[in-house]
Design a protein around this motif. Structure first.
Motif, PDB file in Angstrom:
ATOM      1  N   MET A 138      -5.144   5.908   1.068  1.00 37.06           N
ATOM      2  CA  MET A 138      -4.476   4.590   1.236  1.00 37.06           C
ATOM      3  C   MET A 138      -4.522   4.046  -0.211  1.00 37.06           C
ATOM      4  N   HIS A 159       0.285  -1.227  -0.176  1.00 40.14           N
ATOM      5  CA  HIS A 159      -0.355  -0.463  -0.287  1.00 40.14           C
ATOM      6  C   HIS A 159       0.703   0.923   0.347  1.00 40.14           C
ATOM      7  N   PRO A 183      -4.702   1.146   9.030  1.00 38.81           N
ATOM      8  CA  PRO A 183      -3.715   0.920   9.710  1.00 38.81           C
ATOM      9  C   PRO A 183      -1.565   1.788   9.986  1.00 38.81           C
ATOM     10  N   MET A 210       0.605  -3.490   3.869  1.00 37.42           N
ATOM     11  CA  MET A 210      -0.626  -3.455   5.105  1.00 37.42           C
ATOM     12  C   MET A 210      -1.870  -5.046   5.717  1.00 37.42           C
ATOM     13  N   HIS A 224       3.816   1.200   2.732  1.00 31.62           N
ATOM     14  CA  HIS A 224       4.171  -0.363   3.651  1.00 31.62           C
ATOM     15  C   HIS A 224       3.404  -1.080   3.202  1.00 31.62           C
TER      16      HIS A 224
HETATM   17 CU   LIG Z   1      -3.050   0.446   4.079  1.00 37.12          CU
END
Ligand SMILES: [Cu+2]
Lengths: 160, 203
Positions: free
Chosen positions: A89, A78, B75, A113, A111
């Motif tokens: 995102m 992501h 997140p 996820m 990142h």
């Molecule tokens: Cu994400």
């Protein structure tokens, strides 16, 4: 899966170059080192973000395409961005680690996820993620599970 | 004595540069973040806190409030922002007890008080999770010219919510004072919160 990595390949570009010239088949994963690998653990079944710095010691760029893990049913690559005061995102297919360079997966940027933990992950745990590259090679890397309010990887932590 | 308008000259200059300053009425606090005094409405809402209790903006009078919109299935950016605010609160020491982080969910479909409770407490004990109907959250968001959009989901029903990244800061009287972005320096946040917390310490 642990990659079969000859330590001397990591010793330096020169050596790696010589070996390549000598016809040794080297994969993307052979040229990538991971460091500062950590996961921000959130409560309950909430998805978590995983971060890592990838160093590429070869003269060719390599492309990270994602990761798999026995600890999470789903892992997605992501990218978070903020434009016009809005955070969003999005999924990305690949992240390039430039030749002799690095790619940083860090909060508010790229990142991994992690979704649907198979068993609860707690701060202090070590979670293995297998990073996947576009040539099909893989690099198993240990990620340190850190508390929700961690800012970064904390203590220097080198994944392997 | 110097004519009063001279004192206003630097302020006019700042206004011309796009900073929103309150004017020359009273000695302004030397704030470093974007000053929104007089440009945004007072803190006001009707929501439910993470203990399931109905609360309004008035319940937080006497506290300096940091208002941030987000959701628990986020997140990356939301946790980073809350983690940074936690560091700021820690740097404020005991003064931080005079402040509250209000984390308002823009995901009413998934965020329950219980989930919000676990989430905010993983960051800071002075953080409060607030939930409400889509309409109530939208009203609060609009009030501060903020926005959020639920993105199309995948086959499993997972979805993301794009949302405003701003942190709105209110003084102890519930007056909107500052706007910070998640990339604001922690030094500036600590500096400005110090000023607001030192003002009117006894509610
Ligand atoms: Cu994400």
């Amino acid at each position: 899966m642990k990659p079969t990595r000859r330590p001397f390949l990591n010793a330096g570009l020169l050596l790696a170059g010589l070996l390549l010239a000598g016809g040794v088949q080297a994969t993307a994963a052979d040229h990538v080192h991971a460091s500062d690998a950590w996961i921000r653990v959130l409560p309950g079944a909430l998805p978590a973000g995983a971060y890592v710095t990838l160093h590429n010691d070869s003269a060719q760029p390599v492309a990270l395409t994602g990761a798999t893990s026995t600890a999470y049913a789903e892992v997605m690559l992501h990218h978070s961005s903020t434009a016009g005061g809005m955070s969003r995102m999005s999924m990305v297919d690949t992240l390039t680690v430039p030749a002799h360079g690095e790619a940083v997966l860090a909060p508010a940027g790229y990142h991994l996820m992690l979704m649907k933990a198979k068993t609860p992950v707690k701060p202090g745990d070590t979670v293995k993620l297998t990073l996947k590259f576009s040539d099909g090679s893989t690099l198993a890397t240990d990620f340190a599970a850190r508390p929700a309010n961690a800012i970064d990887a904390g203590e220097p932590h080198a994944g392997h | 004595m110097k004519p009063r308008y001279l004192l206003c000259l630097p302020l006019l200059l700042l206004l011309a540069m796009g900073a929103l300053l309150g004017g020359c009425r009273s000695e302004p606090l030397p704030l470093r973040l974007t000053n929104i005094s007089g440009h945004m409405p007072d803190l006001d809402f009707k929501l439910t806190d993470d203990n399931g209790k109905a609360v309004t903006g008035a319940d937080y009078r006497g506290k300096v409030v940091l208002l941030y919109f987000g959701y628990t299935h986020c997140p990356d950016v939301c946790p980073l922002t809350l983690a940074q605010l936690h560091v700021v609160m820690q740097r404020l020491g005991p003064l931080a007890d005079g402040a509250r982080i209000l984390f308002v969910s823009v995901d009413p479909a998934r965020d329950t008080p219980a989930i919000m409770h676990a989430y905010v407490n993983a960051f800071d004990k002075r953080a409060v999770g607030l939930v409400g109907s889509a309409r109530a959250v939208e009203a609060l968001s609009k009030r501060y010219r903020s926005a959020f959009t639920r993105e199309p989901g995948d086959a499993d029903g997972n979805y993301e919510v794009s949302h405003s990244s701003a942190i709105y800061i209110f003084d102890r009287e519930g007056k909107a004072r500052l706007l910070a972005t998640p990339s604001a320096s922690q030094d500036d946040l600590v500096h400005d919160l110090h000023l607001l917390l030192d003002t009117g310490a006894t509610p």
